[in-house]
Design an enzyme around this catalytic site. Structure first.
Site, PDB file in Angstrom:
ATOM      1  CG  ASP A  34      -1.785   1.043   1.036  1.00 17.66           C
ATOM      2  OD1 ASP A  34      -1.830   1.759   0.368  1.00 17.66           O
ATOM      3  OD2 ASP A  34      -2.722   1.304   2.110  1.00 17.66           O
ATOM      4  CG  ASP A  39      77.264  54.643 -12.107  1.00 19.73           C
ATOM      5  OD1 ASP A  39      76.481  54.056 -11.802  1.00 19.73           O
ATOM      6  OD2 ASP A  39      78.429  54.908 -12.066  1.00 19.73           O
ATOM      7  CG  ASP A  90      16.836  23.308  -6.804  1.00 21.34           C
ATOM      8  OD1 ASP A  90      16.104  22.983  -6.205  1.00 21.34           O
ATOM      9  OD2 ASP A  90      17.935  23.987  -6.371  1.00 21.34           O
ATOM     10  CG  ASP A 150      72.240  55.215 -12.590  1.00 22.67           C
ATOM     11  OD1 ASP A 150      71.406  54.099 -12.418  1.00 22.67           O
ATOM     12  OD2 ASP A 150      73.615  55.038 -12.705  1.00 22.67           O
TER      13      ASP A 150
END
EC number: 3.4.23.-
Length: 1603
Positions: free
Chosen positions: A614, A1272, A891, A1158
């Site tokens: 059932d 330099d 979903d 530099d």
């Protein structure tokens, strides 16, 4: 002073209530104001002209001193003064215009209030600040009804005395209070006569006329209204008036109408239909702005009134916009006169402020209509905001609810919602179709299409219900009515034990089912076939135990069974619907075997029964006829089973029953363990709990009930790693409350068939957590099992884009209930997911179970779920290619072109999933409108995200990471621009998830814009009939793109895209847009399945033809249209910027000046040089904290800004800067510090720049080499001595001290020169030093772990030695961990005390985070020695050796030559510690314990000199401790104590007075007197003091010996 304080205190209590200040606070404030000179006298406080200076002065004082008490008191007093003043003004003007006396009072304003002549006493009911004018007003004749004058002009119109002005305005009271206008008490009978009748009564028709010439209209009876409103307590006493259509004349309102409206608002609410009807009736005629505002003050509270004012202003702005576009707009008077404006519509124009008569005369009829309509619309908006309507989308028809009641609830909710009126009827009809009962839904679907209103639908349903055919539910109801008397008779007899007359039972016979006799008297009772059969119950002959009368009671009828004590342990709520009676041939019957698994003795362990399948029954029920009599049963929480015929008593089996279904071939289906119910039913029933557990499902195929077994081919086997040995982790102990909850959840899963008993060799823990609802949730810790699994690859690359659903298609959302639990787990993998259900105190053997379905928490469960569901749905996808079916985890979203097609497809999908074994939640089936899927709300034309909070909580880096992740999910839907994401990206820097973060101002401002954007922005669903367009644009902090339709005209965005974060130091905007265009095209194909039809490019590409190479590569294969236009308006939120394709930098020289740059790391300077005629010009920058690359970039940037409008050549020897500058030829996005510096400089230039790279220190002659050398040399100007030191070391390889002296550089620089030499740096350069020791106990400890194999299995010994007393503490451990170190130190602290500092090596157990936190909690400093150098721990290393020798000797003495037994290890270790700590060691005369607890007080020894790093001898030190190779010295000036090698210490004979202290020195310094240099210095003391100019000869000898 006291009188003023009393008056102000009374006023504050009247207007401020409980927040009013005390008299003491008011007096302190007044004293301060007088002291500061802000008040000449306390009564000056009544003058409004002094209020602003007082406020400014107190505010400044609060900001400077941080004291805001007086400012707070002044705020309350000021509010009370203003309220009293406004009340006075309104009262005076009302009396003035009513002709009751009083004088003219100016409109509200600080400059117009009068200084009170007297003060009132509140306790005696006198007026607050009552003026002379007010007193005169009370004395005025009552019949006075003419306007007062001031000077020689009328107050109304400014004309001479005698004008016909009849009334004036009374400004609305601006403050809330129930006691306003006290001076109007009793004025109701003194109002002017001859006006119109009140509204609501019979009104005569008024004659049209000009406002200035009309007779004085009758005002509303204020006193009467006040009396009416006293019980309801409206917020403000004010009376609105209306304008008649015949002309600008007022009609007074009936006070009862206002009272009734206020009462309706209070009792029914703002959204009530009754409230709306009354408001619309009152506003059916045009109203003045003065009347509108007064009406809203009456029916709205302060907050809703403020909202209404804002909404009204917005509505009026809409009217003004329409009137601006159309000169003949009604508000403009059909083009006659000046155009309308906001001041006119709000009654704020000249001649209208506070003057309703002036408003009536000056406002046009069209303006009055617009004002009233806007006010009514604003009221509706405020009502929706103040009282949100209930969710109409959640209303469904209950199982026993009539359709009329359902329609009443639905229509009421829809009518009170925010839906526009035109949309309410379609929504109601659609909800009828989806939210009603299934049979009514079928009636509505079959209704004619001509029924288009809710009323027609309701009438149709009611008519059809009267003539509806008999359905299954009707048959069930009829059966219930027919059999209920019979079933209830049995129930009543069993419950109450009642019998009929004559002792005959009124129930049914249990043998034949007929009423009127018991089972014992049944003529059909079966006789025993064996007369010699012996009864085991009464020991009688001729019957068995089942037929025994003793068992059945006096009459042979079965009484209630004897129940075992104790309630049923599982709290359930069974609600069983029994199966309807079928024909015998169609009844699904199966053969079942029941086995009792209990431990108590029973006659039969197994019985065979026939049961009915059932699917309508919730639980399994065994008939008492089939239930063995000696199997015990217990009571349940619910003692009845409810079915069609009523209630039936039930019990439950006390023991777990194993239930198995016997197949046709005789084989046994997998058994199921459960606790079945036992009841008096005709035949046993297998309910859904048993069907699901056995894998059975009752379905209806071709009208015949059959039994199907769910196919196990859906089970996907797991993949295991090669070394997947069984994992066994003991079950965690659980408190009794959680254990009970766990037991209940396990029993529930067992009955549902999700788990089965197990004898697996795997085990992992389970536990429960409490949910927000109060119930518990079962969790299984599968981390250890997941480590043995091979994860499946991702089968779905992200979530679907919902805006790709065709526009207008109806939607349906399905939710798979318990999707994981509907998918079987492969049989060969089940044993790996076993767990244990323990018992308290091991009172019983633990019960073990394993999962039969996909468990939550397994790493492969989501993938398997997606694969299985996708496999089930695949045939439907092939069958319905036009159906859009979105599947993400559990979903489903369905979309079809028509409602009928969607319903048909939905039914087919549901039936397919149910046949496969899945369950669809009927209450979670969503249909339009109001569909939500994956966190988005979907309409027929839009997709909008839901769920943004007002303001998130941010405390740690992990909180920011979660927030950014959520925003990244929403960005494609909302179009959040990069500028709003920037503040959140800034907070992501860091590596510790628990690092503190704050919700700063930038984040707060950005969040506000994002929340505002979420309320207005949404994606539009794609219309396949329109072309798909794409557009890109540059914006602040990045680039943005969009896919949509109609982007250049009426934008409808379908998907937003954004540029990625830059991964290179600099990315040109052209490259950013190229990548974004490529991404946009790929997204269009992936999301919409087609290429973009129209591509909108920035306008800069229209001016630059042909298109750049990068853009052409991004457009390769593009067949659509390309348009270049200005930035579309859809990008306004991102603040778009212009894209420039101009080239800014080249690698070829340009005509213009040449500069050289530099930078040097030694001097931390950057320089720019250029030649001006014969000499070089120089510019420098210095930054000691910047890197060389940043200095080079800053030097180049400085060079670029020398001549911003002139082409410039920049020469640099930095390849890094040169390459980066060439990549920055066009505008772009920098991401490093150097790139930001250069981009800022280039953005300020308008001329071309050339960057030229040269090699430094090259021997090529020429201008470039010369300029580079000059740059330099300037950058390394201060490094010449360092260069000389490098050259000297290269030649001679001398040491750092020699370099320091020879080249006049610091020792640190000299060491750096030596360390850079590849020949001299073969070993690390270490300074001469000494191990620091404690000058006393508990100052410095040394700790180490040492391995002693004799102590196995816990062979690691933690050793701590006090460096001052030599006391040793030892503990034994199995592993070297942080926990072991902390445990050892805790033991050592308990024995010796808490030290100031501990020195260890740099092992992970000592340097871990937990160890550092432990030491910080104890307040102990921690240092580590040199890595890899054991000499840094010399004392503890010696202690290790000493301890091991002692352990070896003690072990051999006890006969343990190798391994020491575990039982003896603790005692032997304690003996070793006792021997080392409590006896003298070596030449010491005291034991370590004596030195630790009774230390010797140290005194300062003789003066000495120490040699510092430069080699010089420094004076000012005294000896504290002298040892073998080390010494502790103390500075006489600073008391600083340092440890130095003894070779760096020599006596300081210049300190004559200190030498005499040698004899008083501690015995610790006894050895110093025998030191030869000390003797030599002592003998030559006098000679050294006498000469004092000549260096002592012995010092050279000492230096030679030292070297």
């Amino acid at each position: 002073m006291e009188a003023v304080i009393k008056v102000i205190s009374s006023a504050c209590k009247t207007y401020c209530g409980k927040t009013s200040p005390s008299k003491k606070e008011i007096g302190a404030m007044l004293s301060l104001l007088q002291k500061e000179g802000l008040l000449m006298s306390p009564s000056d406080l009544y003058s409004p002209g002094s209020w602003d200076p007082i406020t400014a002065a107190l505010s400044q004082r609060a900001m400077v001193l941080g004291k805001s008490g007086e400012l707070k008191t002044w705020g309350l007093v000021l509010g009370a003064l203003k309220a009293a003043r406004e009340e006075q003004v309104t009262s005076e003007q009302a009396k003035f215009w009513l002709g009751l006396g009083g004088g003219r009072v100016s409109p509200p304003g600080p400059e117009s209030i009068e200084k009170p002549a007297t003060e009132r006493r509140v306790d005696k009911g006198e007026e607050v600040g009552e003026t002379t004018v007010q007193r005169d007003a009370k004395m005025a004749p009552e019949e006075t009804a003419t306007p007062k004058t001031v000077g020689t002009s009328c107050y109304h119109c400014g004309t001479a005395i005698g004008c016909n002005c009849a009334t004036a305005s009374a400004p609305p009271p601006p403050y809330v209070g129930s006691g306003l206008y006290p001076s109007l008490a009793g004025v109701g009978e003194q109002q002017g006569q001859g006006g119109d009748t009140p509204r609501g009564a019979e009104q005569p028709r008024a004659e049209p006329g000009h406002a200035g010439q009309a007779p004085g209209p009758a005002l509303t009876d204020w006193a009467r209204v006040r009396e009416e409103l006293a019980s309801t307590g409206p917020p403000v006493v004010a009376m609105p008036v209306v304008i008649k259509t015949e002309g600008p004349a007022w009609t007074p309102l009936e006070p009862k109408l206002i009272t009734r409206l206020a009462d309706t608002v209070r009792t029914k609410g703002l959204r009530s239909p009754i409230t709306m009807a009354e408001v619309e009736a009152l506003m059916s005629s045009p109203l003045l702005p003065h009347d509108v505002t007064n009406l809203m003050r009456v029916i709205l509270g302060p907050a809703p009134y403020a909202l209404w004012m804002d909404a009204w202003g917005v509505q009026l702005q809409t009217v003004i916009a329409a009137a601006t576009r159309d000169p003949r707009h009604p508000a403009n008077g059909q083009g006659r006169g000046e155009r309308t404006n906001l001041d006119r519509l709000k009654g704020l124009a000249d001649g209208m402020v506070g003057n309703p008569q002036g408003q009536a005369a000056l406002l046009r009829p069209g303006e009055l209509v617009a004002i009233t309509a806007s006010a009514l619309q604003a009221f509706r908006e405020v009502a929706r905001l103040a009282e949100p309507a209930g969710p109409w989308a959640d209303i469904t028809q209950g199982p026993s609810e009539s359709f009329v009641d359902f329609a009443n609830r639905l229509i009421k909710a829809v009518e009170g919602s925010d839906l526009p009126p035109t949309a309410r009827a379609p929504v109601i009809i659609d909800c009828f179709r989806q939210k009603s009962q299934p049979d009514i839904q079928q009636l509505i679907r079959a209704a004619p299409s001509t029924l288009t209103t809710p009323g027609e639908i309701i009438k149709y349903v009611l008519d059809r219900q009267k003539t509806a055919p008999l359905t299954d539910q009707g048959i069930a109801a009829a059966m219930s009515s027919a059999i209920q008397p019979l079933v209830m008779a049995v129930v009543n007899r069993e419950r109450d034990g009642q019998t009929g007359p004559g002792g005959r039972a009124r129930g049914l016979c249990y043998t034949c089912g007929s009423p009127g006799h018991y089972q014992a008297q049944c003529p059909k009772k079966r006789k025993s076939g064996n007369s010699r059969e012996r009864c085991q119950l009464c020991d009688g002959m001729g019957h068995n135990a089942k037929q025994c009368r003793r068992r059945d009671g006096n009459q042979g009828q079965r009484p209630g069974r004897g129940l075992s004590s104790g309630p049923w342990p599982v709290s359930e709520q069974p609600a069983v619907s029994l199966a309807m009676t079928m024909e015998h041939k169609d009844r699904p019957l199966v053969r079942v075997i029941l086995t009792n698994t209990g431990s108590h003795p029973v006659k039969q362990r197994s019985v065979y029964i026939t049961a009915l399948l059932d699917s309508g029954a919730d639980i399994t029920i065994i008939s008492e006829e089939d239930w063995p009599t000696d199997w015990p049963v217990v009571d349940t929480a619910n003692p009845q089973i409810h079915g069609i015929g009523g209630g039936i008593p039930m019990r439950k089996s006390r023991d777990m029953i194993e239930l198995g279904v016997i197949n046709r071939d005789g084989s046994l289906e997998r058994p199921l363990l459960l606790f079945p119910a036992v009841a008096m039913v005709r035949g046993s029933i297998l309910g859904r709990d048993c069907l699901q557990g056995l894998g059975l499902r009752l379905t209806n195929l071709i009208g015949k009930a059959t039994v199907l077994t769910v196919a196990l081919h859906l089970a996907i086997p797991l993949k295991w790693k090669p070394d997947h040995t069984p994992v066994w982790i003991d079950q965690w102990p659980l408190p009794e409350g959680k254990l009970v909850a766990l037991t209940q959840l396990v029993e529930k899963e067992l009955q549902l068939g999700h788990i089965e008993p197990s004898l697996s060799c795997w085990n992992t823990p389970v536990f429960v957590i409490r949910k927000a609802s109060g119930s518990y949730r079962l969790l299984h810790d599968l981390r250890a099992v997941n480590a043995k699994l091979v994860p499946f690859g991702a089968v779905q690359q992200g979530a679907p884009v919902l805006s790709a659903l065709p526009r207008g298609w109806p939607l349906m959302v399905l939710d798979l209930k318990d999707c994981f639990f509907s998918i079987p787990l492969a049989e060969q993998d089940r044993e790996a997911f076993a767990f244990t259900l323990p018992s308290v105190n091991n009172q019983a053997p633990a019960r073990r179970f394993q999962w039969k379905v996909l468990p939550q928490g397994m790493t492969c469960s989501p993938t398997i779920c997606q694969l299985v569901v996708g496999q089930v749905l695949e045939p439907l996808r092939l069958k319905h290619p036009s159906l859009r079916m979105l599947h993400y985890m559990d979903d489903l979203l369905l979309a079809a072109s028509s409602h009928d097609g969607l319903e048909a497809a939905g039914e087919e999908v549901i039936s397919t999933l149910e046949r496969a074994g899945f369950t669809i939640s009927p209450d979670k089936i969503q249909r339009e409108p109001g569909v939500q899927y994956l966190g988005y709300k979907l309409g027929s034309t839009y997709v909008a995200p839901v769920g943004l909070v007002a303001e998130p909580r941010i405390a740690t880096l992990w909180d920011v990471q979660k927030l950014v992740g959520s925003l990244q999910w929403l960005r494609p839907a909302l179009g959040i621009p990069p500028r709003l994401m920037g503040p959140f990206y800034e907070q992501l820097r860091g590596s510790d998830p628990n690092e503190a973060r704050e919700w700063n101002l930038d984040m707060k401002m950005a969040w506000r814009e994002i929340v505002q954007l979420s309320t207005t922005a949404a994606l539009e669903r794609w219309d396949p009939a329109l072309p798909l367009e794409g557009a890109v644009a540059r914006c602040e902090q990045g680039a943005i793109g969009v896919l949509g339709q109609g982007l250049s005209t009426h934008p409808r965005p379908c998907l937003w895209l954004f540029s990625t974060q830059p991964t290179k130091a600099f990315t040109a905007w052209l490259e950013v847009l190229t990548l974004l265009i490529t991404k946009l095209r790929a997204s269009a194909v992936r999301t919409f399945g087609k290429e973009v039809d129209i591509l909108l490019l920035p306008a800069c590409f229209r001016e630059d033809l042909p298109l750049p190479e990068g853009i052409l590569l991004a457009l390769k294969g593009f067949a659509g249209k390309i348009r270049s236009s200005d930035t579309p308006s859809i990008f306004d939120i991102a603040r778009p910027l212009h894209v420039s394709l101009k080239v800014r930098v080249t690698d070829h020289p340009v005509p213009g000046p040449t500069v050289f740059t530099d930078a040097s790391s030694s001097t931390h300077k950057g320089v720019v040089v250029w030649r001006e005629g014969p000499r070089w010009e120089i510019k420098e920058i210095a930054d000691s904290g910047a890197s060389v690359q940043q200095l080079e970039a800053r030097a180049v940037a400085m060079a670029l800004l020398l001549w911003p409008t002139t082409p410039t050549n920049v020469v640099t020897d930095s390849a890094f800067v040169a390459k980066m500058l060439l990549k920055m030829g066009q505008e772009g996005v920098p991401s490093t510090a150097a790139a930001f510096i250069l981009e800022d400089a280039l953005s300020q230039r308008s001329a071309m720049a050339a960057v030229l790279h040269v090699r430094s220190h090259s021997e090529v002659p020429g201008f470039f080499t010369e300029g580079n050398d000059v740059a330099d040399s300037q950058a390394t100007f201060q490094a010449y001595p360092l260069r000389e030191a490098k050259d000297l070391h290269t030649a001679l390889h001398i040491g750092p001290r020699a370099l320091s002296k020879a080249c006049n550089i610091s020792m640190q620089q000299a060491r750096e020169v030596v360390q850079t030499c590849p020949h001299c740096n073969s070993a690390p350069a270490l300074e001469a030093g000494v191990n620091p020791r404690g000058l006393g106990p508990l100052q410095i400890w040394q700790t180490d772990f040492t391995l002693e194999p004799r102590m196995a299995p816990r062979s690691w010994l933690a050793v701590t030695v006090d460096t001052a007393s030599s006391a040793i503490v030892v503990t034994q451990h199995g592993r070297v961990t942080s926990v072991a170190a902390q445990h050892h130190w805790a033991t050592a602290i308990a024995v010796l005390g808490r030290p100031k500092a501990i020195k260890t090596d740099n092992g992970s157990c000592f340097t871990s985070k937990s160890t550092r936190e432990w030491l910080a909690r104890w307040g102990i400093a921690h240092t580590t020695g040199i890595p890899g150098n054991s000499q840094g721990q010399a004392m503890v290393e010696r202690a290790n050796r000493l301890l091991k020798d002692k352990i070896r000797v003690l072990a051999e003495g006890d006969g343990f030559m190798k391994r020491i037994p575990t039982s003896k290890q603790g005692e032997l270790l304690a003996k070793a510690m006792y021997a080392l700590n409590h006896f003298e060691r070596g030449e010491n005369t005291k034991t370590p314990i004596q030195k630790h607890w009774r230390p010797t007080v140290l005194t300062e020894g003789p003066p000495v000199k120490i040699r510092i790093e430069t080699g010089e001898w420094e004076k000012g030190w005294n000896v504290l401790v002298w040892g073998r190779g080390y010494a502790a010295v103390k500075n006489r000036d600073t008391d600083k104590v340092i440890w130095v090698p003894s070779r760096k210490v020599k006596p300081d004979i210049t300190q004559k007075d200190e030498v005499t202290k040698k004899d008083e020195a501690s015995p610790l310094f006894a050895g110093i007197s025998d030191w030869a240099p000390w003797k030599g210095e002592q003998e030559g003391l006098q000679e050294e003091v006498a000469s004092n100019k000549q260096e002592r000869p012995g010092e050279d000898t000492l230096a030679a010996n030292e070297s």
